[in-house]
Design a protein around this motif. Structure first.
Motif, PDB file in Angstrom:
ATOM      1  N   ASP A   1      -8.149 -22.798 -14.151  1.00 39.81           N
ATOM      2  CA  ASP A   1      -8.063 -21.387 -14.531  1.00 39.81           C
ATOM      3  C   ASP A   1      -6.636 -20.862 -14.351  1.00 39.81           C
ATOM      4  O   ASP A   1      -6.012 -21.043 -13.299  1.00 39.81           O
ATOM      5  CB  ASP A   1      -9.031 -20.561 -13.673  1.00 39.81           C
ATOM      6  CG  ASP A   1      -9.108 -19.115 -14.129  1.00 39.81           C
ATOM      7  OD1 ASP A   1      -9.210 -18.883 -15.351  1.00 39.81           O
ATOM      8  OD2 ASP A   1      -9.055 -18.222 -13.270  1.00 39.81           O
TER       9      ASP A   1
ATOM     10  N   SER B   1     -11.100 -20.944 -31.128  1.00 43.37           N
ATOM     11  CA  SER B   1     -11.310 -21.032 -29.675  1.00 43.37           C
ATOM     12  C   SER B   1     -10.088 -21.591 -28.952  1.00 43.37           C
ATOM     13  O   SER B   1      -9.718 -21.120 -27.869  1.00 43.37           O
ATOM     14  CB  SER B   1     -12.530 -21.911 -29.378  1.00 43.37           C
ATOM     15  OG  SER B   1     -13.716 -21.310 -29.845  1.00 43.37           O
TER      16      SER B   1
ATOM     17  N   LEU C   1      -7.689 -19.813 -26.108  1.00 39.81           N
ATOM     18  CA  LEU C   1      -7.345 -20.425 -24.820  1.00 39.81           C
ATOM     19  C   LEU C   1      -5.836 -20.455 -24.612  1.00 39.81           C
ATOM     20  O   LEU C   1      -5.353 -20.201 -23.501  1.00 39.81           O
ATOM     21  CB  LEU C   1      -7.919 -21.843 -24.745  1.00 39.81           C
ATOM     22  CG  LEU C   1      -7.584 -22.620 -23.473  1.00 39.81           C
ATOM     23  CD1 LEU C   1      -8.145 -21.933 -22.233  1.00 39.81           C
ATOM     24  CD2 LEU C   1      -8.090 -24.059 -23.570  1.00 39.81           C
TER      25      LEU C   1
ATOM     26  N   THR D   1      -4.906 -16.918 -23.409  1.00 42.90           N
ATOM     27  CA  THR D   1      -5.447 -16.393 -22.152  1.00 42.90           C
ATOM     28  C   THR D   1      -5.365 -17.357 -20.981  1.00 42.90           C
ATOM     29  O   THR D   1      -5.230 -16.923 -19.831  1.00 42.90           O
ATOM     30  CB  THR D   1      -6.920 -16.010 -22.335  1.00 42.90           C
ATOM     31  OG1 THR D   1      -7.703 -17.208 -22.553  1.00 42.90           O
ATOM     32  CG2 THR D   1      -7.098 -15.056 -23.519  1.00 42.90           C
TER      33      THR D   1
ATOM     34  N   THR E   1      -7.724 -18.887 -19.548  1.00 42.24           N
ATOM     35  CA  THR E   1      -8.793 -18.629 -18.577  1.00 42.24           C
ATOM     36  C   THR E   1      -9.826 -19.744 -18.593  1.00 42.24           C
ATOM     37  O   THR E   1     -10.032 -20.412 -19.612  1.00 42.24           O
ATOM     38  CB  THR E   1      -9.507 -17.299 -18.879  1.00 42.24           C
ATOM     39  OG1 THR E   1     -10.191 -17.404 -20.132  1.00 42.24           O
ATOM     40  CG2 THR E   1      -8.518 -16.136 -18.899  1.00 42.24           C
ATOM     41  N   ARG E   2     -10.474 -19.895 -17.458  1.00 43.01           N
ATOM     42  CA  ARG E   2     -11.542 -20.887 -17.356  1.00 43.01           C
ATOM     43  C   ARG E   2     -12.687 -20.557 -18.315  1.00 43.01           C
ATOM     44  O   ARG E   2     -13.274 -21.457 -18.943  1.00 43.01           O
ATOM     45  CB  ARG E   2     -12.042 -20.888 -15.908  1.00 43.01           C
ATOM     46  CG  ARG E   2     -13.197 -21.799 -15.566  1.00 43.01           C
ATOM     47  CD  ARG E   2     -12.837 -23.251 -15.662  1.00 43.01           C
ATOM     48  NE  ARG E   2     -13.438 -23.854 -16.840  1.00 43.01           N
ATOM     49  CZ  ARG E   2     -13.224 -25.077 -17.237  1.00 43.01           C
ATOM     50  NH1 ARG E   2     -12.382 -25.859 -16.589  1.00 43.01           N
ATOM     51  NH2 ARG E   2     -13.810 -25.570 -18.306  1.00 43.01           N
ATOM     52  N   ALA E   3     -12.978 -19.275 -18.457  1.00 47.34           N
ATOM     53  CA  ALA E   3     -14.059 -18.866 -19.357  1.00 47.34           C
ATOM     54  C   ALA E   3     -13.754 -19.267 -20.795  1.00 47.34           C
ATOM     55  O   ALA E   3     -14.633 -19.755 -21.518  1.00 47.34           O
ATOM     56  CB  ALA E   3     -14.293 -17.363 -19.260  1.00 47.34           C
ATOM     57  N   ASP E   4     -12.514 -19.085 -21.217  1.00 48.16           N
ATOM     58  CA  ASP E   4     -12.168 -19.450 -22.584  1.00 48.16           C
ATOM     59  C   ASP E   4     -12.055 -20.967 -22.753  1.00 48.16           C
ATOM     60  O   ASP E   4     -12.267 -21.489 -23.855  1.00 48.16           O
ATOM     61  CB  ASP E   4     -10.884 -18.749 -23.014  1.00 48.16           C
ATOM     62  CG  ASP E   4     -11.133 -17.272 -23.331  1.00 48.16           C
ATOM     63  OD1 ASP E   4     -12.260 -16.946 -23.750  1.00 48.16           O
ATOM     64  OD2 ASP E   4     -10.206 -16.463 -23.145  1.00 48.16           O
TER      65      ASP E   4
ATOM     66  N   ASP F   1     -14.168 -22.938 -21.284  1.00 52.30           N
ATOM     67  CA  ASP F   1     -15.581 -23.284 -21.471  1.00 52.30           C
ATOM     68  C   ASP F   1     -16.028 -22.998 -22.899  1.00 52.30           C
ATOM     69  O   ASP F   1     -16.779 -23.789 -23.501  1.00 52.30           O
ATOM     70  CB  ASP F   1     -16.451 -22.498 -20.492  1.00 52.30           C
ATOM     71  CG  ASP F   1     -16.299 -22.966 -19.051  1.00 52.30           C
ATOM     72  OD1 ASP F   1     -15.835 -24.117 -18.845  1.00 52.30           O
ATOM     73  OD2 ASP F   1     -16.626 -22.183 -18.135  1.00 52.30           O
ATOM     74  N   ALA F   2     -15.566 -21.877 -23.457  1.00 52.44           N
ATOM     75  CA  ALA F   2     -15.910 -21.542 -24.840  1.00 52.44           C
ATOM     76  C   ALA F   2     -15.316 -22.571 -25.806  1.00 52.44           C
ATOM     77  O   ALA F   2     -15.974 -22.994 -26.771  1.00 52.44           O
ATOM     78  CB  ALA F   2     -15.411 -20.146 -25.182  1.00 52.44           C
TER      79      ALA F   2
END
Length: 205
Positions: free
Chosen positions: A25, A90, A94, A97, A99-102, A104-105
């Motif tokens: 992240d 996607s 990433l 950003t 981010t870990r969330a992105d 994952d997406a």
């Protein structure tokens, strides 16, 4: 050559899934690096399936592969192109950003793309491999190879050769050398493949 390219596609999809699963992240450098690798993969896969539609399918029909099979390949290409576009978005997110969330997406999009792409590659190989081997010296197949060679310039060809050799098995490397003269590989991959080796290959090390 077709299976050599397919091997490179499968390897990169596996690499992306592993890398996205382990993404730290907030690591903007890693996000940028993965996007560089993605940009290359996106270009290579797009070039491959568009080239097949324009060049390979007519040659395959000429050696007896039926029209309904070719039509099914085109349908699979359309699905793959849609998943490629979604994954492209996607991966761009990433990069912005980190981010870990992105991550994952992006991993979810990559998983869907992998299922679609590998399903098509498996299908294409089952339906065409024996015919391509049987008709290896056919004029239509020889002309197909010439058209693919003329489709890209030296710079793109060099990146392509560097990409397909990166992580290739001994069997794949042997097949490549049977399809492409050694001096061509040495010059194209060596000279014009430097950008891949400098900017993309280290992403997977």
């Amino acid at each position: 050559m077709n299976k050599v390219i397919h091997g490179a596609v499968r390897r990169d999809l596996d690499r992306f899934r592993r890398a996205l699963g382990a993404f730290p992240d907030g690591d903007r450098d890693r996000a940028a690096a993965l996007h560089r690798a993605w940009t290359n993969f996106d270009a290579q896969l797009t070039e491959h399936h568009e080239g097949e539609h324009e060049i390979a399918w007519p040659a395959m029909e000429a050696i007896g592969i039926d029209t309904s099979t070719i039509s099914s390949f085109d349908s699979e290409h359309e699905a793959m192109a849609a998943d490629l576009a979604a994954t492209r978005e996607s991966m761009a997110t990433l990069r912005r950003t980190a981010t870990r969330a992105d991550a994952d997406a992006a991993a979810a999009a990559m998983t869907k793309l992998q299922a679609t792409a590998v399903g098509h590659l498996d299908h294409e190989e089952r339906e065409t491999e024996s015919a391509l081997i049987e008709h290896d010296g056919d004029p239509a197949i020889k002309e197909m190879g010439k058209k693919f060679s003329r489709r890209v310039g030296p710079a793109r060809a060099g990146v392509f050769f560097a990409w397909v050799q990166d992580g290739a098995s001994a069997e794949e490397l042997s097949a490549l050398r049977q399809s492409v003269p050694g001096p061509v590989l040495a010059i194209m991959g060596g000279l014009f493949g430097r950008s891949y080796r400098r900017r993309v290959a280290p992403v997977w090390r």
